[in-house]
Design an enzyme around this catalytic site. Structure first.
Site, PDB file in Angstrom:
ATOM      1  N   HIS A  58      34.244  10.794  44.071  1.00 18.59           N
ATOM      2  CA  HIS A  58      35.562  10.414  44.575  1.00 18.59           C
ATOM      3  C   HIS A  58      35.411   9.671  45.899  1.00 18.59           C
ATOM      4  O   HIS A  58      34.322   9.659  46.498  1.00 18.59           O
ATOM      5  CB  HIS A  58      36.468  11.629  44.754  1.00 18.59           C
ATOM      6  CG  HIS A  58      35.871  12.725  45.578  1.00 18.59           C
ATOM      7  ND1 HIS A  58      35.679  12.619  46.928  1.00 18.59           N
ATOM      8  CD2 HIS A  58      35.407  13.946  45.233  1.00 18.59           C
ATOM      9  CE1 HIS A  58      35.148  13.732  47.378  1.00 18.59           C
ATOM     10  NE2 HIS A  58      34.952  14.559  46.373  1.00 18.59           N
TER      11      HIS A  58
HETATM   12  P1  TYD Z   1      35.985  18.455  46.019  1.00 18.75           P
HETATM   13  O1  TYD Z   1      36.185  17.734  47.321  1.00 18.75           O
HETATM   14  O2  TYD Z   1      36.444  17.749  44.778  1.00 18.75           O
HETATM   15  O3  TYD Z   1      34.432  18.856  45.865  1.00 18.75           O
HETATM   16  P2  TYD Z   1      33.118  17.949  45.667  1.00 18.75           P
HETATM   17  O4  TYD Z   1      33.428  16.581  46.155  1.00 18.75           O
HETATM   18  O5  TYD Z   1      32.087  18.610  46.485  1.00 18.75           O
HETATM   19  O6  TYD Z   1      32.753  17.953  44.244  1.00 18.75           O
HETATM   20  O7  TYD Z   1      36.657  19.876  46.144  1.00 18.75           O
HETATM   21  C1  TYD Z   1      36.593  20.834  45.113  1.00 18.75           C
HETATM   22  C2  TYD Z   1      37.887  21.633  45.112  1.00 18.75           C
HETATM   23  O8  TYD Z   1      38.057  22.284  46.363  1.00 18.75           O
HETATM   24  C3  TYD Z   1      39.115  20.772  44.894  1.00 18.75           C
HETATM   25  O9  TYD Z   1      40.025  21.500  44.069  1.00 18.75           O
HETATM   26  C4  TYD Z   1      39.712  20.627  46.283  1.00 18.75           C
HETATM   27  C5  TYD Z   1      39.295  21.924  46.960  1.00 18.75           C
HETATM   28  N1  TYD Z   1      39.103  21.758  48.413  1.00 18.75           N
HETATM   29  C6  TYD Z   1      40.023  22.319  49.289  1.00 18.75           C
HETATM   30  O10 TYD Z   1      41.016  22.958  48.878  1.00 18.75           O
HETATM   31  N2  TYD Z   1      39.829  22.168  50.635  1.00 18.75           N
HETATM   32  C7  TYD Z   1      38.778  21.491  51.148  1.00 18.75           C
HETATM   33  O11 TYD Z   1      38.630  21.368  52.391  1.00 18.75           O
HETATM   34  C8  TYD Z   1      37.836  20.887  50.233  1.00 18.75           C
HETATM   35  C9  TYD Z   1      36.655  20.101  50.740  1.00 18.75           C
HETATM   36  C10 TYD Z   1      38.042  21.058  48.876  1.00 18.75           C
END
Ligand code: TYD
Length: 127
Positions: free
Chosen positions: A50
């Site tokens: 993303h």
């Molecule tokens: P995501 O940023 O998509 O993880 P990665 O990029 O490491 O694969 O986050 C995973 C899940 O966690 C998503 O549902 C959003 C949630 N999240 C929060 O609620 N707060 C945060 O600060 C972060 C980083 C993620």
């Protein structure tokens, strides 16, 4: 457009261990509104996939390794291996990020914004 950048944080080394540190607006280019961390990562785990519209981040791999590939809409690619706890990677807005981790890697993330799902671009064709 802001560009990714690899940082080397200051570290005090002595027989008791290695102490690294950073300060907002000095060692990272934003005020830190949010900190997150990821534990329990399986070997070769891929995360990310993303971009953020406004959120700026610095990520630090405190343990293990992370291979990070960033690219932008202009097709520029920035690739970086994080394998030291005093190393950071600045991820600007509008850079698509993908990370591949080693087993039990420990990732610390510093963010310029409070969490908002609206700030994410998760579909590559909307990037
Ligand atoms: P995501 O940023 O998509 O993880 P990665 O990029 O490491 O694969 O986050 C995973 C899940 O966690 C998503 O549902 C959003 C949630 N999240 C929060 O609620 N707060 C945060 O600060 C972060 C980083 C993620």
């Amino acid at each position: 457009m802001k560009r990714p950048e690899s940082y080397q944080f200051q570290t005090k080394l002595d027989a008791r261990g290695d102490l690294s540190f950073l300060e907002e607006l000095k060692d990272v280019p934003f005020e830190i509104k949010r900190i997150y961390w990821i534990t329990g990562i399986p070997e070769q785990q891929v995360r990310g996939g993303h971009a953020h519209k406004t959120d700026e981040q610095v990520i630090i791999c405190l343990k293990g390794q992370a291979q990070v590939i960033l690219d932008n809409k202009e097709g520029e690619v920035f690739e970086c291996k994080l394998d030291s706890a005093n190393q950071g990677l600045y991820i600007p807005p509008m850079w698509w990020g993908k990370m591949v981790f080693s087993h039990e890697a420990l990732l610390l993330g510093l963010s310029s914004e409070e969490f908002s799902e609206q700030d994410y671009i998760r579909k590559r064709d909307e990037f």
